[in-house]
Design a protein around this motif. Structure first.
Motif, short mmCIF file in Angstrom:
data_model
loop_
_atom_site.label_atom_id
_atom_site.label_comp_id
_atom_site.label_asym_id
_atom_site.label_seq_id
_atom_site.Cartn_x
_atom_site.Cartn_y
_atom_site.Cartn_z
N VAL A 7 2.92 -33.71 9.62
CA VAL A 7 3.65 -34.32 8.68
C VAL A 7 3.50 -33.23 7.51
N ALA A 8 4.47 -32.84 7.03
CA ALA A 8 4.79 -31.60 5.88
C ALA A 8 5.03 -32.44 4.83
N VAL A 9 4.47 -32.15 3.73
CA VAL A 9 5.04 -32.38 2.36
C VAL A 9 5.66 -31.41 1.52
N ARG A 10 6.48 -31.46 0.61
CA ARG A 10 7.03 -30.37 -0.22
C ARG A 10 6.15 -29.84 -1.12
N ILE A 11 5.92 -28.74 -1.21
CA ILE A 11 5.10 -28.24 -2.42
C ILE A 11 6.04 -27.97 -3.63
N PRO A 12 5.67 -28.47 -4.95
CA PRO A 12 6.56 -28.45 -6.18
C PRO A 12 6.61 -27.17 -6.62
N HIS A 13 7.56 -26.87 -7.57
CA HIS A 13 7.81 -25.69 -8.18
C HIS A 13 6.83 -25.69 -9.50
N PHE A 14 6.05 -24.65 -9.68
CA PHE A 14 4.85 -24.83 -10.67
C PHE A 14 5.61 -24.42 -12.30
N GLY A 15 6.82 -24.10 -12.26
CA GLY A 15 7.51 -24.03 -13.62
C GLY A 15 7.07 -22.82 -14.25
N ASP A 16 6.38 -23.40 -15.58
CA ASP A 16 5.82 -22.10 -16.33
C ASP A 16 4.36 -21.66 -15.84
N GLY A 17 3.90 -22.21 -14.89
CA GLY A 17 2.90 -21.85 -14.23
C GLY A 17 1.69 -22.69 -14.79
N ILE A 18 0.36 -22.30 -14.40
CA ILE A 18 -0.67 -22.95 -14.91
C ILE A 18 -1.44 -22.19 -15.96
N LEU A 19 -1.50 -22.77 -17.18
CA LEU A 19 -2.08 -22.25 -18.29
C LEU A 19 -1.52 -20.84 -18.73
N GLY A 20 -0.26 -20.54 -18.22
CA GLY A 20 0.38 -19.39 -18.40
C GLY A 20 0.33 -18.36 -17.36
N ILE A 21 -0.30 -18.89 -16.38
CA ILE A 21 -0.48 -17.89 -14.89
C ILE A 21 0.63 -18.57 -14.00
N GLU A 22 1.58 -17.42 -13.74
CA GLU A 22 2.65 -18.04 -12.99
C GLU A 22 2.32 -17.04 -11.41
N PRO A 23 2.44 -18.11 -10.41
CA PRO A 23 2.42 -17.42 -9.00
C PRO A 23 3.39 -16.16 -8.91
N ARG A 24 2.74 -14.93 -8.28
CA ARG A 24 3.74 -13.87 -8.25
C ARG A 24 4.08 -13.52 -6.64
N ASN A 25 3.40 -14.24 -5.66
CA ASN A 25 3.85 -14.31 -4.47
C ASN A 25 3.72 -15.44 -3.86
N LEU A 26 4.09 -15.40 -2.32
CA LEU A 26 3.92 -16.71 -1.60
C LEU A 26 2.31 -17.15 -1.61
N ALA A 27 1.38 -16.32 -1.30
CA ALA A 27 0.00 -16.64 -1.07
C ALA A 27 -0.47 -17.51 -2.20
N GLN A 28 -0.14 -17.04 -3.61
CA GLN A 28 -0.52 -17.55 -5.01
C GLN A 28 -0.05 -18.91 -5.28
N SER A 29 1.41 -18.99 -4.60
CA SER A 29 2.04 -20.34 -4.70
C SER A 29 1.19 -21.34 -3.97
N PHE A 30 0.96 -21.05 -2.82
CA PHE A 30 0.16 -21.85 -1.81
C PHE A 30 -1.19 -22.32 -2.29
N ALA A 31 -2.09 -21.16 -3.06
CA ALA A 31 -3.21 -21.48 -3.52
C ALA A 31 -3.11 -22.30 -4.78
N PHE A 32 -2.04 -22.34 -5.56
CA PHE A 32 -2.03 -23.36 -6.79
C PHE A 32 -1.91 -24.62 -6.03
N GLU A 33 -1.35 -24.65 -5.02
CA GLU A 33 -0.90 -25.97 -4.34
C GLU A 33 -2.40 -26.65 -4.06
N CYS A 34 -3.33 -25.96 -3.28
CA CYS A 34 -4.56 -26.52 -2.84
C CYS A 34 -5.52 -26.53 -3.80
N LEU A 35 -5.59 -25.59 -4.99
CA LEU A 35 -6.28 -25.69 -5.90
C LEU A 35 -6.25 -26.92 -6.94
#
Length: 436
Positions: free
Chosen positions: A210-238
């Motif tokens: 079962v896969a769940v959708r990863i949301p878009h992080f919008g303006d990022g976290i505390l101003g830090i936006e993911p710059r690549n695929l791995a960073q987007s996945f990292a924010f989801e897990c963190l």
């Protein structure tokens, strides 16, 4: 028939329980190795702790028989203690120092190889000693408990082509069952169809379907936006509170520490999900140590913890420039953030905190176990590391504690792993990481 495994001191300093990990073979410890363990046992570092534990383990086993003739081990093997050996074979090879432990281990291996029917194998983490053994016709081996995660290809995410209907269902329902596939729990996915449409997802069940959708992080976290695929996945897990252990692997400049600190501060200050962000790292210098550092405890520790302070300073600078300030101006003095060396963690129970262990590749498997077992109720722990940048002389890319955790936890529903492959610090830093 079994084999004779002769253990070097560095093997027991790396893993005090190594004696029990050679199946039903004979494990040999020499007097010289015991002497070196005795010299290490007074050390205040983890090497001293491992030396003491190895000696205690041998002493416990001694109650089961005679070390000279061999003690039966729980796994069916045998433990023997005997003196090393040195003869003219080594002198003829140019190894004239009869008191050196490594040379006496080589001599013993030669003697056993010539006088017994069992193969003799010298187990050492000393590369130079393994080279000498090979030149003398002695079988030698490194002591390895785990395989390098970069060698078995597990990065924590992958790309998968699916039907347009699957993407539509994921977009509409937020989750979808991927028939005919099985993934690790919390493995992240880039799902795409033939038309080029894409969605990010994460496996959310233990069975791996079962896969769940990863949301878009919008303006990022505390101003830090993911710059690549791995960073987007990292924010989801963190940012997912159900994932209690996250391992982030990558070279210098890939953003491991910055993303972890940003996510930790966000969970503590913005969401009030944890009482405190605790950031720690081993005090392991790169290159030659600079010696005595003047000042109080905080002043002495600051050079070791500078990468953490740099990440916090960057987040504060971004926060000062934002329209809505989220971080307190006195963040470094606040109760929500604690930066300290790993030495202070041992023996504690740490509940309801967001913990980041930076540079975890410099820790042994035993040290990592000691740290993770400190985790109390409601605590999340993040390990960051680069197995290609190890400063601990007793560890390598396959034997360090960081990789040990990745391999042991990758099929656990409470853990996630992400490997960063692209540097984002600067074009120069990325070029240096690839070329030098």
């Amino acid at each position: 028939m079994g084999k004779n495994f002769i253990l070097d001191t560095n093997v027991l300093l790396h893993d005090p329980d190594a004696i029990l990990k050679f199946d039903d073979n004979t494990v040999i410890i020499t007097f010289e190795v015991l002497e070196e363990l005795d010299n290490f046992k007074k050390d205040v570092t983890d090497l001293g702790a491992n030396a003491r534990r190895a000696i205690q383990r041998i002493d416990q086993l001694r109650s089961g028989g005679d070390l000279k003739n061999g003690i039966r081990l729980p796994n069916g093997g045998v433990l023997k203690v005997m003196p090393g050996y040195f003869d003219n074979t080594l002198v003829d090879a140019g190894l004239r120092d009869s008191r050196q432990t490594g040379h006496r281990l080589l001599g013993l291996a030669c003697q056993l190889q010539q006088n017994t029917s069992k193969p003799a194998i010298l187990v050492t983490k000393n590369i130079n000693l393994r080279l000498k053994a090979d030149a003398l016709g002695i079988v030698s081996a490194d002591y390895k408990e785990t395989a390098d995660v970069t060698q078995n290809g597990y990065t924590g995410y992958q790309e998968l082509e699916v039907s347009s209907e699957t993407l539509a269902n994921l977009r509409a329902d937020g989750s979808v069952t991927l028939e005919g596939h099985r993934f690790y729990p919390n493995e992240c996915l880039l799902l795409r169809d033939k038309e080029g449409n894409r969605l990010l997802a994460r496996i959310a069940d233990e069975e791996g379907h079962v896969a769940v959708r990863i949301p878009h992080f919008g303006d990022g976290i505390l101003g830090i936006e993911p710059r690549n695929l791995a960073q987007s996945f990292a924010f989801e897990c963190l940012l997912n509170d159900d994932i209690k252990l996250v391992t982030l692997q990558g070279r210098a400049g890939t953003g491991k520490t910055l993303l972890a600190v940003a996510a930790g501060l966000y969970k503590v200050i913005e969401e009030d999900r944890y009482h405190k962000l605790l950031v720690a790292r081993p005090t392991m210098p790169m290159g030659r140590d600079i010696g005595f550092i003047p000042g109080d405890v905080d002043e002495k520790l600051r050079p070791w913890m500078k990468p953490i302070y740099d990440a916090v300073d960057l987040l504060q600078e971004i926060d000062r420039r934002s329209r809505k300030r989220r971080l307190p101006p006195d963040l470094l003095e606040s109760k929500e953030l604690d930066i300290e060396p790993l030495t202070y963690i041992r023996g504690r129970s740490i509940p309801h905190q967001y913990i980041i262990i930076d540079e975890a590749q410099n820790l042994s498997p035993l040290e990592v176990k000691t740290i993770i077992t400190r985790v109390g109720n409601g605590t999340k722990i993040v390990l960051t590391g680069d197995p290609e940048q190890i400063d601990n002389p007793y560890l390598n890319t396959t034997s360090n504690g960081f990789i040990h955790v990745v391999n042991k936890f990758k099929d656990q529903a409470i853990a996630a792993h992400i490997t960063f492959l692209k540097g984002e610090r600067s074009p120069l830093a990325e070029a240096a990481a690839n070329l030098l």
